[in-house]
Scaffold this active site. Sequence first.
Site, PDB file in Angstrom:
ATOM      1  N   HIS A 151       0.848  -1.264  -0.008  1.00  0.00           N
ATOM      2  CA  HIS A 151      -0.137   0.087  -0.160  1.00  0.00           C
ATOM      3  C   HIS A 151       0.734   1.268   0.067  1.00  0.00           C
ATOM      4  O   HIS A 151       0.513   2.290   0.455  1.00  0.00           O
ATOM      5  CB  HIS A 151      -1.208   0.006   1.338  1.00  0.00           C
ATOM      6  N   SER A 272      14.539  21.595 -15.866  1.00  0.00           N
ATOM      7  CA  SER A 272      13.424  22.711 -15.992  1.00  0.00           C
ATOM      8  C   SER A 272      13.909  23.810 -16.884  1.00  0.00           C
ATOM      9  O   SER A 272      14.840  24.167 -16.860  1.00  0.00           O
ATOM     10  CB  SER A 272      12.796  23.165 -14.792  1.00  0.00           C
ATOM     11  N   LYS A 278      16.095  21.643 -11.139  1.00  0.00           N
ATOM     12  CA  LYS A 278      15.362  20.299 -11.275  1.00  0.00           C
ATOM     13  C   LYS A 278      16.036  19.452 -12.055  1.00  0.00           C
ATOM     14  O   LYS A 278      16.968  19.548 -13.112  1.00  0.00           O
ATOM     15  CB  LYS A 278      14.144  20.680 -12.188  1.00  0.00           C
ATOM     16  N   GLU A 285       8.950   8.610 -16.932  1.00  0.00           N
ATOM     17  CA  GLU A 285       7.837   8.964 -17.179  1.00  0.00           C
ATOM     18  C   GLU A 285       7.205   8.719 -18.578  1.00  0.00           C
ATOM     19  O   GLU A 285       6.203   8.397 -18.687  1.00  0.00           O
ATOM     20  CB  GLU A 285       7.939  10.738 -17.052  1.00  0.00           C
TER      21      GLU A 285
END
Length: 493
Positions: A151, A272, A278, A285
Amino acid sequence: MSLLRGGRLAPQPGEVAKYTASVAYDVHIADEVVKVNIAHVVMLAERGLIDKSRASIILGALLSAKPGELLDETLEDVHMNLERWVTEKVGAEAAGWMHLAKSRNDQVAAAIRMKLREKLIEAGLALIALRRALLSQSRAHLYTVMPGYTHLQRAQPITLALHLLAHHDALARDTERLKECYVRVNQSPMGAAALAGSSIPVDRRRVAELLGFEGLVEDTVDAVSARDFLVEALAAASLVMNHVSRLCEEMVLWSSSEFGFVEIADEYSSTSSIMPQKKNPVVAEVARARAYRVYGDLLAALSMTARLPLSYNLDLQEVTPHLWDAYDILISTLRVVAGMVSTATFNPTKMEEALSDGYVNATELANMLVKKGLSFRQAHHAVGLLVRRLLEQGRTLTSLTPSELVEAVREVSGKEVVVGAEELKLALNPRWTVEACQVEGGPSPSRVKVMIDERVKKASLDEKYFTSLKSKLEEAYDKLMEAVKVIASSGGG
């Protein structure tokens, strides 16, 4: 007169011809269509169904065909483009024999299966590369302890090696599915013609042999209408992408500051346009997202093939592009993700820090109490009571004292137990817990090492399997070319 429409139909407006044409997608199978025609003509000549001198002329034209030039939309598909190519080279009378006892229906089914064979081999080898990347990282982290999760909550201590092996084993099952799928794909529909075969005594098995097929799709109606092999291949691809997306999801999570478990190499990351600090896990992704495109291809194929009456319908033409899309995504994803995994740097310190409060050892603490005479449920209740109290007090489980544990046992079960400080400390040590878990398939490094060794050997065997399939196809092509030479020499070509 139109090559295809002949005397039966009036000319077709260009817009309509373009709408029903498959040329844009036939580029994937153009080379295979040429090979199918070569094998068919060889068989016709060997069986004496066409004159060898005529067959030699046709074969010469087929061998000169350039797949990239067989894409005229006004001719609907690559099959008619090829017939026109041959017609222009050798004349209509000779070229007309090429289509004897053959239809676009069995021809396209064969070509799809031939291209799909190559895609399955390519996907299988790319899958093995990803498995090896996971095995290499597993071996490097046999002793790296970390929280196992359920979980997405910290559950019990395991090793990074065991966790990565779980991803590997899912991909190993996917490898078996690709191998099984290949067997059903590698069956020849040739000789079924439109749907009913032909009164011309063709040799279906000879064509199958020349094209490297292992057998026949025997029923001629089934041969031209079956696309379950295609749907099965899409289902197999979807499962692979499902498993890859789970791996990538964890790489995204673990590379975040909140986890800090892994550093993804720069070449598999981006930054970024506005935030200079970043480092974004963009490969993971994109791979995660592309899984859904493959699922969509599977759903489209299932939907398009549902409720189709036997045998061939042009609906099937619309299914095939989804196959190529899915396998292009699958193969490229496997290759890129394998690189991402092999170059990733895991952080054992961060993983061990996530175990430092001791709560992941709560189950092992309960196991210790079972060894002292409590039922597991009593032990579970006692430890659960302690966890609640410690959390309310803002304390860690590692701060638990033997007297507190004895009191909780008495309160829950009425039993008296004796617990020593060193005994308690050991039960709350995640490294000890991992080592003590000697169950087959468990996290103990000695067990995991055996598992890794076995899986490395299996990966090598799987690689040999796929390379042997590739060799068989190459050998079949060589035999096809030898058969062409025999026809050419006996036909004066």
